[in-house]
Design a protein around this motif. Structure first.
Motif, PDB file in Angstrom:
ATOM      1  N   SER A  89      19.237  -3.960  20.882  1.00  0.00           N
ATOM      2  CA  SER A  89      20.454  -3.904  20.060  1.00  0.00           C
ATOM      3  C   SER A  89      20.306  -4.593  18.708  1.00  0.00           C
ATOM      4  O   SER A  89      21.238  -4.570  17.903  1.00  0.00           O
ATOM      5  CB  SER A  89      21.623  -4.531  20.828  1.00  0.00           C
ATOM      6  N   SER A  90      19.168  -5.210  18.445  1.00  0.00           N
ATOM      7  CA  SER A  90      18.983  -5.905  17.172  1.00  0.00           C
ATOM      8  C   SER A  90      18.709  -4.914  16.044  1.00  0.00           C
ATOM      9  O   SER A  90      18.013  -3.916  16.237  1.00  0.00           O
ATOM     10  CB  SER A  90      17.819  -6.895  17.276  1.00  0.00           C
ATOM     11  N   LYS A  91      19.245  -5.195  14.867  1.00  0.00           N
ATOM     12  CA  LYS A  91      19.011  -4.336  13.711  1.00  0.00           C
ATOM     13  C   LYS A  91      17.752  -4.728  12.949  1.00  0.00           C
ATOM     14  O   LYS A  91      17.314  -4.010  12.057  1.00  0.00           O
ATOM     15  CB  LYS A  91      20.223  -4.397  12.781  1.00  0.00           C
ATOM     16  N   VAL A  92      17.188  -5.884  13.295  1.00  0.00           N
ATOM     17  CA  VAL A  92      15.956  -6.353  12.653  1.00  0.00           C
ATOM     18  C   VAL A  92      14.772  -5.824  13.436  1.00  0.00           C
ATOM     19  O   VAL A  92      14.722  -5.936  14.662  1.00  0.00           O
ATOM     20  CB  VAL A  92      15.919  -7.891  12.589  1.00  0.00           C
TER      21      VAL A  92
ATOM     22  N   LEU B 145      16.028  -4.286  30.394  1.00  0.00           N
ATOM     23  CA  LEU B 145      17.399  -3.929  30.762  1.00  0.00           C
ATOM     24  C   LEU B 145      18.410  -5.053  30.544  1.00  0.00           C
ATOM     25  O   LEU B 145      19.611  -4.779  30.448  1.00  0.00           O
ATOM     26  CB  LEU B 145      17.435  -3.511  32.244  1.00  0.00           C
ATOM     27  N   VAL B 146      17.948  -6.293  30.455  1.00  0.00           N
ATOM     28  CA  VAL B 146      18.871  -7.425  30.297  1.00  0.00           C
ATOM     29  C   VAL B 146      18.639  -8.153  28.978  1.00  0.00           C
ATOM     30  O   VAL B 146      19.562  -8.327  28.167  1.00  0.00           O
ATOM     31  CB  VAL B 146      18.729  -8.420  31.480  1.00  0.00           C
ATOM     32  N   LEU B 147      17.392  -8.568  28.756  1.00  0.00           N
ATOM     33  CA  LEU B 147      17.103  -9.424  27.603  1.00  0.00           C
ATOM     34  C   LEU B 147      17.311  -8.704  26.269  1.00  0.00           C
ATOM     35  O   LEU B 147      18.005  -9.214  25.384  1.00  0.00           O
ATOM     36  CB  LEU B 147      15.666  -9.938  27.702  1.00  0.00           C
ATOM     37  N   LEU B 148      16.717  -7.513  26.105  1.00  0.00           N
ATOM     38  CA  LEU B 148      16.812  -6.818  24.811  1.00  0.00           C
ATOM     39  C   LEU B 148      18.252  -6.491  24.420  1.00  0.00           C
ATOM     40  O   LEU B 148      18.641  -6.701  23.258  1.00  0.00           O
ATOM     41  CB  LEU B 148      15.948  -5.557  24.833  1.00  0.00           C
ATOM     42  N   PRO B 149      19.093  -5.962  25.328  1.00  0.00           N
ATOM     43  CA  PRO B 149      20.478  -5.686  24.916  1.00  0.00           C
ATOM     44  C   PRO B 149      21.256  -6.943  24.532  1.00  0.00           C
ATOM     45  O   PRO B 149      22.068  -6.910  23.603  1.00  0.00           O
ATOM     46  CB  PRO B 149      21.089  -5.026  26.171  1.00  0.00           C
ATOM     47  N   ILE B 150      21.023  -8.048  25.254  1.00  0.00           N
ATOM     48  CA  ILE B 150      21.783  -9.272  24.981  1.00  0.00           C
ATOM     49  C   ILE B 150      21.236 -10.008  23.762  1.00  0.00           C
ATOM     50  O   ILE B 150      21.994 -10.495  22.917  1.00  0.00           O
ATOM     51  CB  ILE B 150      21.764 -10.196  26.222  1.00  0.00           C
ATOM     52  N   LEU B 151      19.914 -10.078  23.662  1.00  0.00           N
ATOM     53  CA  LEU B 151      19.286 -10.884  22.608  1.00  0.00           C
ATOM     54  C   LEU B 151      19.664 -10.402  21.211  1.00  0.00           C
ATOM     55  O   LEU B 151      19.857 -11.206  20.289  1.00  0.00           O
ATOM     56  CB  LEU B 151      17.764 -10.835  22.785  1.00  0.00           C
ATOM     57  N   GLY B 152      19.784  -9.080  21.040  1.00  0.00           N
ATOM     58  CA  GLY B 152      20.140  -8.552  19.729  1.00  0.00           C
ATOM     59  C   GLY B 152      21.518  -8.993  19.267  1.00  0.00           C
ATOM     60  O   GLY B 152      21.804  -8.992  18.057  1.00  0.00           O
ATOM     61  N   ARG B 153      22.371  -9.377  20.207  1.00  0.00           N
ATOM     62  CA  ARG B 153      23.737  -9.780  19.861  1.00  0.00           C
ATOM     63  C   ARG B 153      23.871 -11.289  19.645  1.00  0.00           C
ATOM     64  O   ARG B 153      24.749 -11.742  18.907  1.00  0.00           O
ATOM     65  CB  ARG B 153      24.708  -9.335  20.954  1.00  0.00           C
ATOM     66  N   ILE B 154      23.021 -12.068  20.291  1.00  0.00           N
ATOM     67  CA  ILE B 154      23.182 -13.527  20.205  1.00  0.00           C
ATOM     68  C   ILE B 154      22.147 -14.190  19.292  1.00  0.00           C
ATOM     69  O   ILE B 154      22.350 -15.317  18.844  1.00  0.00           O
ATOM     70  CB  ILE B 154      23.113 -14.168  21.605  1.00  0.00           C
TER      71      ILE B 154
END
Length: 412
Positions: free
Chosen positions: A319-322, A381-390
């Motif tokens: 989810s990260s834009k970078v 499934l967990v880290l990539l979706p959450i990490l991009g937001r926090i």
């Protein structure tokens, strides 16, 4: 020279192949800051060509018959002029091919080369990986040694866990066991699939040239000075990388040709004698570990295939834009933890299920496999979706040229 130039112009006027090559291989604008991690794409292409050429010559002498296949391979090694060289180049070429492709994919993971607008580029790369795996598996069966036979038996039997699995397995075998029809089918597919890989590679290159290569900074080119022509700057860089790569390949061929092989595969296939420990080639070991770590056969098969299929959805899971991990301090550490996890999965797959790791407090191989499997899927499934937001990324440079000039000034 004038006559040659006239012929080139005559052909190019009717079939603009030389104009196409000049644009795509010489004038093609490329980011000016690519490092040596970008060599591995071209190395994979060169390796594919070598594998196809050696495979064609080996097929001329191979006999896809369960009674004579093993002897025909030995005949290639002993009786065909330079047959041993062709086989060792081809056999170790599979290892080198997977090494460069895995590095190529890990580089894409680190620098975010799967993100918009390069989603299809990444997905085509995953298709190439799947075709490579199918081709390598079928090629491993062809020598018809003990590990070839039993590897084919174990892997094809996995499909029996799926709905209508028994019918699928019988279709793969061409009968009721791994035998002559199976060998014939695998030989034909092993010969044909590399040409399908070439077709997907062509689409991969078209997608690459549509938006250009990503770069270590993960930012788009904004001005003409951000780019340089592909030739001579990157052709020279690729040639240097190719020289180093060929040295490693040559070392394996001439000094350690069976380093990645199994001794049992130099014993002719015997359906009545099971090897003590059936293991696939090293490049399948992480997925094999995922399969074995789950007690339920159906869930294990789904997890094994899911470990590859999850890569298709990577552009949307992150989810990260970078793009680049250079500007994502938390993701950078998570990425290297994921790389270590993949290596540990490989070690788990190489050992028997009841193996005990004394250095890890007596932990069993299956327990370690379950932990590393959870980490593998948790990363996607967990880290990539959450990490991009926090995660709070570092500030990005304004342009490639500005970042390159700053780096050069620091170097001075």
């Amino acid at each position: 020279m004038d006559k040659c130039s006239s012929v080139v112009k005559w052909i190019d006027h009717r079939l603009p192949i030389f104009t196409f090559m000049n644009h795509e291989l010489q004038e093609y604008p490329t980011p000016k800051n690519l490092n040596y991690w970008w060599n591995f794409g071209s190395l994979a292409g060169i390796t594919l060509v070598v594998m196809i050429m050696t495979g064609i010559f080996l097929a001329m002498h191979y006999d896809p018959n369960s009674l004579t296949a093993f002897d025909s391979v030995e005949s290639i090694m002993r009786n065909v002029n330079y047959g041993w060289l062709l086989r060792y180049i081809h056999m170790n070429g599979a290892t080198m091919f997977f090494i460069v492709v895995y590095i190529h994919m890990f580089r894409g993971l680190y620098y975010g080369s799967y993100k918009s607008p390069r989603e299809l580029l990444w997905m085509l790369g995953v298709v190439i990986l799947i075709l490579m795996m199918a081709t390598a598996f079928m090629g491993y069966v062809l020598p018809w040694g003990q590990m070839s036979f039993w590897g084919a038996t174990v892997i094809t039997n996995l499909f029996s866990a799926l709905p209508f699995g028994d019918s699928i397995v019988q279709w793969l075998w061409g009968g009721f066991s791994v035998d002559n029809p199976t060998l014939n089918r695998f030989f034909v597919l092993h010969y044909l699939l590399p040409f399908l890989i070439i077709g997907v590679v062509a689409l991969h290159l078209v997608a690459l040239h549509q938006h250009g290569s990503n770069n270590p900074l993960g930012i788009d080119r904004k001005e003409p000075r951000d780019s340089i022509p592909f030739h001579p700057y990157y052709t020279v860089k690729d040639l240097f990388g190719l020289g180093v790569f060929l040295l490693f390949w040559a070392y394996l061929v001439f000094y350690a040709p069976n380093f990645f092989g199994e001794p049992d595969n130099y014993i002719v296939a015997n359906p009545l004698v099971t090897p003590p420990h059936i293991v696939p080639e090293w490049y399948f070991l992480p997925f094999y570990a995922i399969l074995r770590s789950i007690p339920n056969k159906l869930i294990g098969v789904i997890a094994m295939f899911g470990a590859i299929l999850v890569l298709f959805f990577l552009p949307w899971l992150d989810s990260s834009k970078v793009r680049s991990a250079r500007f994502r301090p938390i993701y950078k550490w998570c990425f290297w933890a994921f790389v270590i996890d993949c290596f540990v999965l490989g070690c788990v797959g190489a050992h028997a299920p009841d193996y005990v790791y004394e250095s890890l407090g007596g932990m069993g191989n299956q327990t370690l496999g379950q932990i590393t499997t959870l980490i593998y899927f948790g990363f996607f499934l967990v880290l990539l979706p959450i990490l991009g937001r926090i995660e709070k990324p570092l500030p990005l440079p304004n342009s490639l040229s500005e970042a390159v000039l700053k780096t050069n000034q620091k170097g001075k």
